[in-house]
Design a protein around this motif. Structure first.
Motif, short mmCIF file in Angstrom:
data_model
loop_
_atom_site.label_atom_id
_atom_site.label_comp_id
_atom_site.label_asym_id
_atom_site.label_seq_id
_atom_site.Cartn_x
_atom_site.Cartn_y
_atom_site.Cartn_z
N LEU A 86 0.85 -1.19 0.00
CA LEU A 86 0.00 0.00 0.00
C LEU A 86 0.89 1.24 0.00
O LEU A 86 1.56 1.53 1.00
N PRO A 87 0.94 1.98 -1.12
CA PRO A 87 1.82 3.15 -1.19
C PRO A 87 1.44 4.22 -0.17
O PRO A 87 0.29 4.32 0.25
N ARG A 88 2.42 5.02 0.19
CA ARG A 88 2.16 6.16 1.07
C ARG A 88 1.45 7.25 0.29
O ARG A 88 1.60 7.39 -0.93
N TRP A 89 0.66 8.06 1.00
CA TRP A 89 -0.03 9.18 0.37
C TRP A 89 0.96 10.22 -0.12
O TRP A 89 1.89 10.60 0.59
N ARG A 90 0.76 10.68 -1.36
CA ARG A 90 1.54 11.78 -1.91
C ARG A 90 0.60 12.72 -2.65
O ARG A 90 -0.39 12.28 -3.24
N ALA A 91 0.92 13.99 -2.62
CA ALA A 91 0.09 14.98 -3.32
C ALA A 91 0.05 14.64 -4.81
O ALA A 91 1.05 14.21 -5.39
N PHE A 92 -1.10 14.86 -5.43
CA PHE A 92 -1.30 14.47 -6.82
C PHE A 92 -1.97 15.63 -7.56
O PHE A 92 -3.17 15.59 -7.83
N PRO A 93 -1.21 16.70 -7.88
CA PRO A 93 -1.82 17.85 -8.55
C PRO A 93 -2.25 17.50 -9.97
O PRO A 93 -1.59 16.73 -10.67
N VAL A 94 -3.37 18.08 -10.39
CA VAL A 94 -3.89 17.83 -11.74
C VAL A 94 -4.13 19.16 -12.44
O VAL A 94 -4.36 20.19 -11.80
N PRO A 95 -4.08 19.17 -13.77
CA PRO A 95 -4.19 20.42 -14.51
C PRO A 95 -5.60 20.80 -14.94
O PRO A 95 -5.81 21.87 -15.50
N TRP A 96 -6.60 19.94 -14.73
CA TRP A 96 -7.91 20.25 -15.29
C TRP A 96 -8.76 21.07 -14.33
O TRP A 96 -8.61 21.02 -13.12
N SER A 97 -9.68 21.81 -14.93
CA SER A 97 -10.56 22.71 -14.18
C SER A 97 -11.98 22.15 -14.18
O SER A 97 -12.25 21.07 -14.72
N GLY A 98 -12.89 22.93 -13.59
CA GLY A 98 -14.29 22.52 -13.55
C GLY A 98 -14.89 22.38 -14.94
O GLY A 98 -15.80 21.57 -15.15
N PHE A 99 -14.40 23.15 -15.89
CA PHE A 99 -14.92 23.05 -17.26
C PHE A 99 -14.65 21.66 -17.83
O PHE A 99 -15.54 21.04 -18.43
N GLU A 100 -13.41 21.17 -17.64
CA GLU A 100 -13.08 19.85 -18.15
C GLU A 100 -13.86 18.76 -17.43
O GLU A 100 -14.26 17.76 -18.04
N VAL A 101 -14.08 18.93 -16.12
CA VAL A 101 -14.86 17.95 -15.37
C VAL A 101 -16.28 17.87 -15.92
O VAL A 101 -16.83 16.79 -16.15
N THR A 102 -16.89 19.03 -16.13
CA THR A 102 -18.25 19.08 -16.67
C THR A 102 -18.29 18.48 -18.08
O THR A 102 -19.20 17.70 -18.41
N ALA A 103 -17.29 18.82 -18.89
CA ALA A 103 -17.25 18.31 -20.26
C ALA A 103 -17.10 16.79 -20.27
O ALA A 103 -17.77 16.10 -21.05
N ALA A 104 -16.25 16.27 -19.40
CA ALA A 104 -16.05 14.82 -19.34
C ALA A 104 -17.34 14.12 -18.94
O ALA A 104 -17.70 13.08 -19.53
N PHE A 105 -18.03 14.67 -17.96
CA PHE A 105 -19.29 14.07 -17.52
C PHE A 105 -20.32 14.07 -18.65
O PHE A 105 -20.96 13.05 -18.92
N LEU A 106 -20.46 15.21 -19.32
CA LEU A 106 -21.45 15.32 -20.39
C LEU A 106 -21.11 14.41 -21.57
O LEU A 106 -21.98 13.73 -22.12
N VAL A 107 -19.83 14.37 -21.94
CA VAL A 107 -19.42 13.57 -23.10
C VAL A 107 -19.57 12.08 -22.81
O VAL A 107 -20.13 11.32 -23.61
N PHE A 108 -19.06 11.63 -21.65
CA PHE A 108 -19.05 10.20 -21.35
C PHE A 108 -20.44 9.66 -21.07
O PHE A 108 -20.75 8.51 -21.41
N TRP A 109 -21.31 10.46 -20.41
CA TRP A 109 -22.58 9.91 -19.96
C TRP A 109 -23.81 10.45 -20.70
O TRP A 109 -24.88 9.90 -20.57
N LEU A 110 -23.63 11.50 -21.48
CA LEU A 110 -24.80 12.05 -22.17
C LEU A 110 -24.61 12.12 -23.68
O LEU A 110 -25.34 11.49 -24.43
N VAL A 111 -23.63 12.89 -24.13
CA VAL A 111 -23.49 13.18 -25.56
C VAL A 111 -23.17 11.91 -26.36
O VAL A 111 -23.91 11.56 -27.29
N LEU A 112 -22.09 11.23 -26.02
CA LEU A 112 -21.71 10.05 -26.79
C LEU A 112 -22.78 8.95 -26.77
O LEU A 112 -23.11 8.40 -27.83
N PRO A 113 -23.33 8.60 -25.61
CA PRO A 113 -24.38 7.57 -25.63
C PRO A 113 -25.57 7.94 -26.50
O PRO A 113 -26.11 7.08 -27.22
N VAL A 114 -25.99 9.21 -26.44
CA VAL A 114 -27.13 9.64 -27.25
C VAL A 114 -26.81 9.55 -28.74
O VAL A 114 -27.62 9.06 -29.54
N VAL A 115 -25.62 10.01 -29.12
CA VAL A 115 -25.23 9.98 -30.53
C VAL A 115 -25.12 8.54 -31.03
O VAL A 115 -25.61 8.19 -32.11
#
Length: 349
Positions: A39-68
């Motif tokens: 079990l690895p020790r906890w280390r900080a894991f900074p990420v570059p994405w913002s709320g816009f990318e989070v929203t886009a990922a949710f919409l694309v993966f669960w709404l847009v692509l399935p509908v299309v």
């Protein structure tokens, strides 16, 4: 005292999966680098994405692509080609409710399985187009992560299954019999549909849910960006509340009061966590709220309760390993138990 046959079947289904998991885990444990912690020790894991990318990922993966994808399959006559002319078109009227639900489930299974390669491609393209210089920290060797996934699955699965049995029993005693999941009826379908069921339950769904929930949403909720001065501010600190609001809104769309009531309880729990946690507060809140989101989007009652517990474990594993391989494997293996149970139940009938 008579033991419910379904309880026995679920337990033996878990044993069948364990018979495959344990040997693989032992081999992986032996192959991991000497001296590497399981079990690895906890280390900080900074990420570059913002709320816009989070929203886009949710919409694309669960709404847009399935509908299309669903629209393309419907318009191309794909389902009639696979199942014959008796398979109803999307706009068919006057169908038997059970038959309509079954065909809808089949449509969504095909959408999930056929859409998975496209989703993986979009994910890879986005990763290397938007964040070419971002390199996530490794959470240990592949063998070590497989061994950890095996150990974690063996520890987590019995707890979640017992919790699932308990909440089902309580719901039944209170006059609210557990709802049957639409996938539970697929065990009696032809082999083609059973394979489709296995692929979606053990590959497609775990991959999508872990990528979006534990891979994107969890790290965003922790409020640390890999940008100059991109630490935690009052604005980023409210991200868990945004996720909880979205989860509650999705739950409300189900029209069922039980998941909505659970959403209110979990929201209150987030408030308590917010008030009293100090050390590791951001991690705890992010794991909690993504687990709540994970549980609440599964609205077949009372599944959200044990799935919330599973989500807590998966989120903790994602944080400790700084990655998704372990959560995806544990999630897939957990679903495999349900798949074996469904297929065996159909065979018993």
């Amino acid at each position: 005292m008579t033991i419910d046959p379904e309880v026995v079947r679920m337990a033996t289904s878990g044993a069948f999966v364990a018979a495959a998991v344990v040997p693989v885990g032992v081999i992986a444990l032996a192959l991991r680098p000497k001296g590497e912690a399981l079990l690895p020790r906890w280390r900080a894991f900074p990420v570059p994405w913002s709320g816009f990318e989070v929203t886009a990922a949710f919409l694309v993966f669960w709404l847009v692509l399935p509908v299309v994808i669903l629209q393309v399959l419907n318009e191309s006559g794909f389902f009639q080609l696979v199942y014959g002319d008796d398979f109803p078109h999307a706009d068919a009227k006057g169908l038997d409710p059970e038959f309509k639900a079954e065909t809808t489930t089949l449509r969504m299974l095909w959408v999930g399985v056929l859409g998975l390669p496209l989703q993986i491609g979009i994910l890879i393209l986005t990763r290397y187009s938007l964040y070419p210089k971002w390199h996530p920290r490794a959470g240990g060797s592949i063998a070590g992560q497989i061994a950890l996934a095996a150990v974690a699955w063996c520890a987590i699965t019995p707890v979640v299954l017992v919790l699932n049995w308990a909440v089902n029993t309580i719901a039944q005693s209170l006059g609210f019999p557990p709802e049957q999941h639409s996938l539970a009826k697929l065990g009696g379908r032809p082999l083609r549909d059973q394979v489709l069921f296995v692929l979606e339950a053990c590959l497609g769904a775990p991959f999508r849910e872990e990528i979006v929930i534990r891979g994107i949403m969890l790290w965003w909720c922790m409020g640390r960006m890999k940008l100059p001065n991109g630490g935690v501010s009052q604005g980023t600190a409210v991200r868990p509340w945004i996720v909880m609001f979205v989860a509650t809104a999705i739950t409300a769309q189900s029209g069922k009061w039980q998941p909505v009531a659970l959403a209110c309880v979990l929201t209150a729990g987030l408030g308590v966590l917010w008030r009293f946690t100090r050390t590791g507060a951001r991690r705890a809140r992010a794991v909690y709220v993504t687990a709540a989101f994970f549980g609440l989007i599964h609205t077949v009652w009372p599944n959200p309760i044990p799935l919330f517990a599973l989500g807590l474990a998966l989120g903790w594993l994602a944080v400790r390993t700084n990655g998704l391989l372990v959560p995806v494997l544990v999630h897939s293996l957990f679903n495999a138990v349900s798949v074996v149970f469904v297929l065996r139940s159909a065979a018993a009938q």
